[in-house]
Design a protein around this motif. Structure first.
Motif, short mmCIF file in Angstrom:
data_model
loop_
_atom_site.label_atom_id
_atom_site.label_comp_id
_atom_site.label_asym_id
_atom_site.label_seq_id
_atom_site.Cartn_x
_atom_site.Cartn_y
_atom_site.Cartn_z
N LEU A 110 -59.23 -7.54 43.67
CA LEU A 110 -60.02 -8.64 44.54
C LEU A 110 -59.99 -10.08 44.34
O LEU A 110 -60.44 -10.83 44.70
CB LEU A 110 -61.23 -8.20 43.21
N ILE A 111 -59.81 -9.92 43.46
CA ILE A 111 -59.01 -11.21 42.60
C ILE A 111 -58.06 -12.25 43.30
O ILE A 111 -58.88 -13.60 43.99
CB ILE A 111 -58.28 -11.86 40.75
N HIS A 112 -57.22 -11.65 43.77
CA HIS A 112 -56.49 -12.53 45.23
C HIS A 112 -57.16 -12.52 46.67
O HIS A 112 -56.41 -12.81 47.30
CB HIS A 112 -55.38 -11.62 44.87
N SER A 113 -57.78 -11.36 47.09
CA SER A 113 -58.81 -11.01 48.10
C SER A 113 -59.64 -12.00 47.53
O SER A 113 -60.43 -10.54 47.50
CB SER A 113 -57.74 -9.71 48.90
N PRO A 114 -60.13 -12.21 48.05
CA PRO A 114 -62.13 -12.74 47.36
C PRO A 114 -63.54 -11.37 48.61
O PRO A 114 -64.19 -11.36 47.59
CB PRO A 114 -62.59 -14.25 47.97
N ARG A 115 -62.38 -10.99 49.41
CA ARG A 115 -63.63 -10.26 49.91
C ARG A 115 -62.07 -9.01 50.03
O ARG A 115 -61.61 -8.58 50.39
CB ARG A 115 -63.71 -10.89 51.37
N LYS A 116 -62.95 -7.30 49.15
CA LYS A 116 -62.18 -6.53 49.21
C LYS A 116 -63.30 -4.93 49.08
O LYS A 116 -64.28 -5.49 49.02
CB LYS A 116 -62.00 -6.81 48.08
#
Length: 126
Positions: free
Chosen positions: A17-23
């Protein structure tokens, strides 16, 4: 800001979630499914690695906005379980920041917490 807490989220899911802000996360825990029944699109939730009984003042985690929640049943192969179906909730989230629990209330198996968003200089310090 007060928000519902999703507990026992894996480090892999939190990092993702931190690395892909929409999950989209797929949650199976009865506690988290119950917690998600108390939120609607646009609400913010607090996600933490800590288990239900370990969440206390000072617990850190991720603040995310709920974009979509969907509940469904999934069938299990009969060899893997004594049950044939399991309830699953898919929740699509947008990262909003990091936070720490300031106050919390446990009621009916759901934690509602007052969460303070961490400022950028606090995040850098860990």
């Amino acid at each position: 800001m007060e928000m519902v807490v999703l507990v026992g989220i894996s480090r892999r899911a939190l990092d993702s979630l931190i690395h892909s802000p929409r999950k989209t996360l797929e949650l199976r825990s009865a506690r988290n499914i119950e917690a998600l029944s108390h939120v609607k699109t646009g609400d913010r939730v607090f996600l933490t690695y800590d288990t239900f009984h370990d969440v206390t003042k000072g617990t850190g985690g991720i603040i995310a906005e709920v974009l979509h929640v969907e509940s469904m049943e999934q069938r299990l192969p009969w060899e893997e379980s004594d049950e044939r179906e399991v309830m699953v909730c898919r929740v699509q989230l947008r990262l909003r920041g990091l936070g720490k629990v300031v106050e919390l209330e446990r009621k009916d198996g759901v934690i509602r917490a007052l969460v303070r968003e961490m400022l950028p200089h606090e995040m850098a310090m860990g």
